[in-house]
Design an enzyme around this catalytic site. Sequence first.
Site, PDB file in Angstrom:
ATOM      1  N   CYS A  25       2.306  19.109  -9.231  1.00 27.06           N
ATOM      2  CA  CYS A  25       3.714  18.808  -9.494  1.00 27.06           C
ATOM      3  C   CYS A  25       4.382  19.954 -10.267  1.00 27.06           C
ATOM      4  CB  CYS A  25       3.776  17.516 -10.312  1.00 27.06           C
ATOM      5  SG  CYS A  25       5.421  17.043 -10.836  1.00 27.06           S
ATOM      6  N   ASN A  81      -3.413 -12.538  15.810  1.00 30.37           N
ATOM      7  CA  ASN A  81      -4.192 -11.299  15.826  1.00 30.37           C
ATOM      8  C   ASN A  81      -4.939 -11.194  17.148  1.00 30.37           C
ATOM      9  OD1 ASN A  81      -4.723  -9.081  13.975  1.00 30.37           O
ATOM     10  ND2 ASN A  81      -6.872  -9.644  14.132  1.00 30.37           N
ATOM     11  N   HIS A 127       0.816  -1.217   0.000  1.00 30.84           N
ATOM     12  CA  HIS A 127       0.000   0.000   0.000  1.00 30.84           C
ATOM     13  C   HIS A 127       0.846   1.262   0.000  1.00 30.84           C
ATOM     14  CE1 HIS A 127      -3.518  -2.558   1.790  1.00 30.84           C
ATOM     15  NE2 HIS A 127      -3.316  -2.773   0.515  1.00 30.84           N
TER      16      HIS A 127
HETATM   17  P1  NAD Z   1      -6.858  -3.360  10.471  1.00 30.14           P
HETATM   18  O1  NAD Z   1      -6.940  -2.150  11.333  1.00 30.14           O
HETATM   19  O2  NAD Z   1      -8.018  -3.669   9.599  1.00 30.14           O
HETATM   20  O3  NAD Z   1      -6.597  -4.612  11.386  1.00 30.14           O
HETATM   21  C1  NAD Z   1      -5.631  -4.585  12.385  1.00 30.14           C
HETATM   22  C2  NAD Z   1      -5.823  -5.838  13.235  1.00 30.14           C
HETATM   23  O4  NAD Z   1      -4.726  -5.913  14.129  1.00 30.14           O
HETATM   24  C3  NAD Z   1      -7.106  -5.823  14.055  1.00 30.14           C
HETATM   25  O5  NAD Z   1      -7.844  -6.989  13.776  1.00 30.14           O
HETATM   26  C4  NAD Z   1      -6.602  -5.797  15.515  1.00 30.14           C
HETATM   27  O6  NAD Z   1      -7.377  -6.631  16.345  1.00 30.14           O
HETATM   28  C5  NAD Z   1      -5.199  -6.331  15.403  1.00 30.14           C
HETATM   29  N1  NAD Z   1      -4.244  -5.784  16.376  1.00 30.14           N
HETATM   30  C6  NAD Z   1      -4.081  -4.497  16.752  1.00 30.14           C
HETATM   31  N2  NAD Z   1      -3.040  -4.382  17.598  1.00 30.14           N
HETATM   32  C7  NAD Z   1      -2.554  -5.645  17.780  1.00 30.14           C
HETATM   33  C8  NAD Z   1      -1.502  -6.196  18.550  1.00 30.14           C
HETATM   34  N3  NAD Z   1      -0.728  -5.426  19.318  1.00 30.14           N
HETATM   35  N4  NAD Z   1      -1.289  -7.539  18.505  1.00 30.14           N
HETATM   36  C9  NAD Z   1      -2.080  -8.343  17.736  1.00 30.14           C
HETATM   37  N5  NAD Z   1      -3.095  -7.868  16.985  1.00 30.14           N
HETATM   38  C10 NAD Z   1      -3.328  -6.543  16.993  1.00 30.14           C
HETATM   39  O7  NAD Z   1      -5.514  -3.247   9.639  1.00 30.14           O
HETATM   40  P2  NAD Z   1      -5.092  -3.917   8.258  1.00 30.14           P
HETATM   41  O8  NAD Z   1      -5.651  -5.280   8.164  1.00 30.14           O
HETATM   42  O9  NAD Z   1      -3.648  -3.682   8.154  1.00 30.14           O
HETATM   43  O10 NAD Z   1      -5.819  -3.049   7.154  1.00 30.14           O
HETATM   44  C11 NAD Z   1      -5.853  -1.668   7.318  1.00 30.14           C
HETATM   45  C12 NAD Z   1      -5.342  -0.825   6.174  1.00 30.14           C
HETATM   46  O11 NAD Z   1      -5.022   0.426   6.769  1.00 30.14           O
HETATM   47  C13 NAD Z   1      -4.082  -1.295   5.535  1.00 30.14           C
HETATM   48  O12 NAD Z   1      -4.298  -1.185   4.187  1.00 30.14           O
HETATM   49  C14 NAD Z   1      -3.007  -0.298   5.939  1.00 30.14           C
HETATM   50  O13 NAD Z   1      -2.353   0.205   4.786  1.00 30.14           O
HETATM   51  C15 NAD Z   1      -3.729   0.861   6.522  1.00 30.14           C
HETATM   52  N6  NAD Z   1      -3.178   1.329   7.837  1.00 30.14           N
HETATM   53  C16 NAD Z   1      -1.837   1.323   8.046  1.00 30.14           C
HETATM   54  C17 NAD Z   1      -1.322   1.733   9.284  1.00 30.14           C
HETATM   55  C18 NAD Z   1       0.172   1.721   9.471  1.00 30.14           C
HETATM   56  O14 NAD Z   1       0.924   1.828   8.500  1.00 30.14           O
HETATM   57  N7  NAD Z   1       0.664   1.579  10.714  1.00 30.14           N
HETATM   58  C19 NAD Z   1      -2.184   2.142  10.300  1.00 30.14           C
HETATM   59  C20 NAD Z   1      -3.578   2.143  10.039  1.00 30.14           C
HETATM   60  C21 NAD Z   1      -4.064   1.738   8.799  1.00 30.14           C
END
Ligand code: NAD
Length: 255
Positions: A160, A226, A127
């Site tokens: 740009c 998870n 992404h």
């Molecule tokens: P999501 O938020 O849909 O799912 C995250 C999952 O992680 C949840 O089910 C949650 O229960 C679990 N979780 C949270 N903290 C945890 C921990 N400490 N240990 C174990 N499990 C934990 O995220 P996704 O599936 O990555 O999809 C979200 C989209 O949002 C992605 O496309 C991503 O690009 C983007 N995103 C990225 C970031 C980042 O770069 N840090 C942050 C938010 C969203």
Amino acid sequence: MRPTSHIGHAVAELKDLVASARSGIAFTGAGISTQSGIPDFRSPGGLWSRNRPIDFQDFVRSREMRLEAWRRKFALDDATAGAQPNIAHFALVELMRRGHLAHVITQNIDGLHQASGVPEDRLIELHGNGTYAACLACRTRYGLDWVRQEIATTGEAPHCPACGGLVKSGTISFGQPMPQEAMRRAEAAINGCDLFLALGSSLVVQPAALMPLMAKRRGAALVIINREPTEFDEIADIAIRGELGEILGEIVNVG
Ligand code: NAD
């Protein structure tokens, strides 16, 4: 699937599985960065509950939406400035060093896998990356400070200077085409993997969420760790409900 209530057994089994892996993949989602202070999307209080993401077409169509997208991005960047990789990120680097993991495929855009030491040729960002901006037309990259400056001085989201195209954060928004090279690399890695660890992802964002299934169909062992259940837990060889830092920390310390 293993009973998730017996975490001790599942972690012991996971250690054995990881120790025998030679071409494993860690597939990471926003959950791996929550312990670094970056909120995920779908946990209670996560970004999703506050603001629905801005669709790519809305960004392209609307001046107001572009300004709103930059406003939200900079608010989040300011709130999470200085975030550092946590034990789960470092555990993956250690598993690479020991020869068990070949690639990290990430949905994250926060740059923490690079910061933890995963080399670029082992990292696949599905992404994009939110630490820079890029022109949607000619792909020239721009620093985020420049974008902030442009918005502050002109009141407009920047175009740009090289070609006049729209400048957007280097991430892939909903509705935006997936980066072809990253998808190609991910599929090649999955074709050759013997273990697929799905870590901290709700596994609902497509097409990334199909990857655990692809790996399983091609014969890899599938492990899901998870906090909450996912719809793929049933087909996983091991599914553990718990905190990534704790579980991966245990895997590398004793492994
Ligand atoms: P999501 O938020 O849909 O799912 C995250 C999952 O992680 C949840 O089910 C949650 O229960 C679990 N979780 C949270 N903290 C945890 C921990 N400490 N240990 C174990 N499990 C934990 O995220 P996704 O599936 O990555 O999809 C979200 C989209 O949002 C992605 O496309 C991503 O690009 C983007 N995103 C990225 C970031 C980042 O770069 N840090 C942050 C938010 C969203």
